[in-house]
Structure formats: structure tokens, C-alpha cells
Design an enzyme around this catalytic site. Structure first.
Site, PDB file in Angstrom:
ATOM      1  N   SER A  90       0.836  -1.202   0.000  1.00 28.02           N
ATOM      2  CA  SER A  90       0.000   0.000   0.000  1.00 28.02           C
ATOM      3  C   SER A  90       0.869   1.249   0.000  1.00 28.02           C
ATOM      4  CB  SER A  90      -0.909   0.010   1.243  1.00 28.02           C
ATOM      5  OG  SER A  90      -0.150   0.332   2.402  1.00 28.02           O
ATOM      6  N   SER A  92       0.763   3.735   2.249  1.00 28.70           N
ATOM      7  CA  SER A  92       0.712   4.417   3.541  1.00 28.70           C
ATOM      8  C   SER A  92       2.069   4.937   3.995  1.00 28.70           C
ATOM      9  CB  SER A  92       0.135   3.491   4.613  1.00 28.70           C
ATOM     10  OG  SER A  92       1.036   2.449   4.922  1.00 28.70           O
ATOM     11  N   LYS A 147       5.052   0.627   9.487  1.00 27.81           N
ATOM     12  CA  LYS A 147       4.825   2.034   9.815  1.00 27.81           C
ATOM     13  C   LYS A 147       6.092   2.582  10.460  1.00 27.81           C
ATOM     14  CE  LYS A 147       0.385   1.618   8.800  1.00 27.81           C
ATOM     15  NZ  LYS A 147      -0.183   2.220   7.567  1.00 27.81           N
ATOM     16  N   SER A 232      -3.120   6.983   5.935  1.00 25.49           N
ATOM     17  CA  SER A 232      -2.502   5.861   6.641  1.00 25.49           C
ATOM     18  C   SER A 232      -3.426   5.359   7.742  1.00 25.49           C
ATOM     19  CB  SER A 232      -1.158   6.286   7.250  1.00 25.49           C
ATOM     20  OG  SER A 232      -0.633   5.264   8.067  1.00 25.49           O
TER      21      SER A 232
END
Length: 273
Positions: A90, A92, A147, A232
Site C-alpha cells: 500500500s 501508507s 509504519k 494511513s
């Protein structure tokens, strides 16, 4: 459907290892006796290798276990305790990581852990603010997330007006570029988290109050946020990451391959900041 590759690898290693051990203890001695008998009956006390195979054939399951167990064991050790590859699914973590980036993760940065269980057996290092971390999603541990670590245990994290405050201190931001320059939609910003400087995106169309809030990070937990700040799904929405769900620290991109029908790009090899 999400497959737990770590569990499958552990089970495959155990099954092939058990197959090799059973053959070694219970079947190989009888094969050796048959070969020894055939050699004793020969004129020169030896027989060719192909004759040995016909005299005492190796079962298919034993041959498979002997061949696969060492390979699987090495893969299990490397993947569990040293490095593990992941693909970014993704956006994010844009602009730091792009969709289709293939990364490698240091598995011992935060301590050696048992595969599948995630139990720390040898403490090596501790997560640091600003690290890019792969972890198991707390709401579905079969799914891996990536993250940036923003909050350490005991920190008070505040997010307002698209700025992170750690224990009341605003983390420095510097505007790099407006994208595109006319009718701007995205701001490219340099952000400093502790000692780590990195790039991030903010969406000028998103409300300044989007994702705002204040959180006190519990002991043994961490607060994570994506670098694509307004796009996100992170700790602002689903909470903290327990230490036992940490997988490792992402430290390098080794390939970019966005779609199956595209060509892999190895020119993007770089470290992750």
C-alpha cells in the site's frame, strides 16, 4: 485468505526433520545390512552404486526428507533470526516506501524471537523513535503492517494541525515542495522524529483536524504512524502495538516490482531512513 508462512515453514521443517530422523534410526540400519550381505556374496567384496540402490532402495519420503530438511532448516533460521523479505502492498508509507518495493527487515534488531510465537528469547536491542518497523497488525496478527515508530512506552503523543508532539514538544517540520506547484494537492515535508530525519506527505485537501488526538503509550507498547500522514491506517485509529508483535526493523529496499507483468527494477536499491 492470509497464510501464516512462518507457521507453514516451521511445520514443514519439523515434518521433514522427523522423516529424516525416523529413516536414520529405523530404516537405514536394515538397508545397510542388505548391502553388506550383497557385498559379502560378491567376488571382490563390493558392488556398484546402482546395485546398492536396487538392493536397498531409499523410500521416496526418506529421499524427500533428506533433500528438503537442510534447505528448510537454513531458510527457517535465516528468516526467523537474521533477515526476512517483505513487499510493500500500500501507499501508507509514501514517499519513503512505494507500492511494489521489496524490502529486507533485520529480525534481530529488537531481540531474537521464537518463530510463530514471537516470544523474545535473547534481548539484543530496543526500538527507537523514527524506526521503520514491520509488525503484526494487532487486530489480525496474520497480517503484517509497516509504519514509522512515533511513540515509545510512557510517551504522550499528541497529533494536531498535522504536527506530532512528543511529550509536549513539536517535532520539527520543513516544507520541501508543493506537488504539483499549481493547484497543489500534496505537501512534501521533511520531518524530524528524535534523531531521525525523513520525508513525509500531507494532503492539503484533508482537514487539519483529521486524525487529531492525544494518546499515552502504555508500557510494553508502541505508537505507529505512516509517512503518508493523511492516508494511513495506523495507531491513531486502532491503537498501540504490543512488543510481542514486533517483527523487525526495515533497513533497505532491494527491488521494485509493482505488477506481475512489469519488469523488476534493481536500480532502486537504497537504505531506509
Amino acid at each position: 485468505m492470509n497464510f501464516d508462512f512462518a507457521l507453514i515453514l516451521v511445520l514443514a521443517t519439523l515434518v521433514t526433520g522427523l522423516g529424516w530422523l525416523v529413516d536414520k534410526l529405523f530404516f537405514e540400519p536394515s538397508r545397510r545390512k542388505k548391502i553388506a550381505t550383497a557385498e559379502a556374496a560378491s567376488s571382490d567384496g563390493s558392488i556398484p552404486e546402482d546395485a546398492k540402490e536396487k538392493c536397498a532402495p531409499l523410500p521416496w519420503w526418506s529421499d524427500f526428507s533428506r533433500s528438503m530438511f537442510p534447505v528448510l532448516a537454513v531458510v527457517l533460521i535465516v528468516r526467523s533470526f537474521i533477515i526476512e523479505p517483505f513487499q510493500i502492498p500500500s501507499g501508507s508509507m509514501l514517499p519513503t516506501l512505494k507500492i511494489g518495493d521489496f524490502i529486507v527487515v533485520n529480525k534481530f534488531s529488537y531481540g531474537l524471537r521464537l518463530p510463530v510465537l514471537g516470544t523474545k528469547i535473547v534481548p539484543v536491542g530496543e526500538p527507537q523513535r523514527g524506526d521503520v518497523v514491520v509488525f503484526k497488525y494487532p487486530k489480525n496478527p496474520s497480517v503484517n503492517y509497516i509504519k514509522r515508530l512515533v511513540g515509545l512506552p510512557g510517551d504522550v503523543i499528541t497529533y494536531k494541525d498535522k504536527t506530532i508532539f512528543v511529550n509536549g514538544v513539536a517535532q520539527e517540520q520543513t516544507l520541501v515542495a508543493k506537488l504539483p506547484p499549481i493547484n497543489t494537492e500534496t505537501l512534501l515535508v521533511n520531518e524530524t522524529l528524535g534523531d531521525v530525519k525523513h520525508e513525509m506527505y500531507t494532503d492539503v485537501r484533508a482537514s487539519a483536524r483529521s486524525g487529531s488526538g492525544e494518546w499515552v503509550v502504555p508500557e510494553g507498547h508502541y505508537f505507529m504512524m505512516g509517512d503518508n500522514r493523511d492516508n494511513s491506517n495506523d495507531s491513531r485509529y486502532w491503537g498501540y502495538v504490543p512488543d510481542e508483535l514486533l517483527v523487525g526493523k526495515a533497513f533497505a529496499v532491494w527491488m521494485h516490482w509493482p505488477t506481475f507483468f512489469s519488469l523488476p527494477d534493481f536500480s532502486v536499491v537504497r537504505g531506509i531512513e
